[in-house]
Scaffold this motif. Structure first.
Motif, PDB file in Angstrom:
ATOM      1  N   VAL A  78       0.567  -1.657  -0.191  1.00 21.00           N
ATOM      2  CA  VAL A  78      -0.278   0.144  -0.183  1.00 21.00           C
ATOM      3  C   VAL A  78       0.686   1.052   0.075  1.00 21.00           C
ATOM      4  N   LEU A  79       2.373   1.263   1.168  1.00 21.56           N
ATOM      5  CA  LEU A  79       2.758   2.075   0.834  1.00 21.56           C
ATOM      6  C   LEU A  79       3.314   2.409  -0.731  1.00 21.56           C
ATOM      7  N   LYS A  80       4.181   1.353  -1.255  1.00 21.63           N
ATOM      8  CA  LYS A  80       4.529   1.194  -2.478  1.00 21.63           C
ATOM      9  C   LYS A  80       3.929   2.574  -3.504  1.00 21.63           C
ATOM     10  N   LEU A  81       2.607   1.957  -3.343  1.00 16.11           N
ATOM     11  CA  LEU A  81       1.488   2.253  -4.852  1.00 16.11           C
ATOM     12  C   LEU A  81       1.402   3.917  -4.082  1.00 16.11           C
ATOM     13  N   ASN A  82       1.340   4.090  -2.786  1.00 10.44           N
ATOM     14  CA  ASN A  82       0.777   5.712  -2.598  1.00 10.44           C
ATOM     15  C   ASN A  82       2.517   6.626  -3.087  1.00 10.44           C
ATOM     16  N   GLU A  83       3.016   5.752  -2.993  1.00 10.35           N
ATOM     17  CA  GLU A  83       4.533   7.043  -3.376  1.00 10.35           C
ATOM     18  C   GLU A  83       4.693   6.925  -4.683  1.00 10.35           C
ATOM     19  N   GLN A  84       3.729   6.410  -4.935  1.00  9.96           N
ATOM     20  CA  GLN A  84       4.114   5.931  -6.970  1.00  9.96           C
ATOM     21  C   GLN A  84       2.828   6.975  -6.947  1.00  9.96           C
ATOM     22  N   GLY A  85       2.032   7.577  -6.465  1.00 12.92           N
ATOM     23  CA  GLY A  85       1.100   8.754  -6.236  1.00 12.92           C
ATOM     24  C   GLY A  85       0.015   7.692  -6.910  1.00 12.92           C
ATOM     25  N   ILE A  86      -0.617   6.486  -6.887  1.00 12.98           N
ATOM     26  CA  ILE A  86      -1.477   5.733  -7.136  1.00 12.98           C
ATOM     27  C   ILE A  86      -2.572   5.502  -6.139  1.00 12.98           C
ATOM     28  N   VAL A  87      -3.678   6.028  -4.909  1.00 14.41           N
ATOM     29  CA  VAL A  87      -5.009   6.130  -4.312  1.00 14.41           C
ATOM     30  C   VAL A  87      -4.160   4.255  -4.224  1.00 14.41           C
TER      31      VAL A  87
END
Length: 108
Positions: A78-87
């Protein structure tokens, strides 16, 4: 043997999975029965997040030998996706103060 059935003594496996929501958000969860869990998301009986944001389909999976490691991987995913700008959200954030650190799910 059905997917949910296990041979005696067989190690448990935990699957971390990612699903895409209709509005572009992602949901990451863990399960021991991926087929059943994805079906529950499809029927809108799954997580509140996917009920709110709509379920499109599964995107990716990873298998782990313990629930503890799967939960760690779910949080990292989840954190990695958020870091990529994906909610993205996951069950790991339910009632978790750390969820306040994530962007508000406003996808689409």
């Amino acid at each position: 043997m059905s997917e949910g059935a296990r041979e005696a003594g067989a190690p448990k496996r935990w699957v971390v999975y990612e699903v895409e929501c209709a509005d572009g958000c992602r949901y990451v969860g863990i399960t021991q029965n991926l087929t059943k869990r994805l079906h529950s998301h499809l029927k809108r009986d799954g997580a509140q997040f996917t009920r709110r944001h709509g379920y499109v389909g599964g995107r990716a999976v990873a298998v782990y030998g313990s629930e503890k490691r799967a939960k760690q991987a779910e949080r990292e995913w989840v954190l990695k996706l958020n870091e990529q700008g994906i909610v993205a959200r996951g069950a790991c954030w339910s009632g978790d103060k750390a969820s306040n650190l994530l962007p508000t799910p406003n996808c689409g």
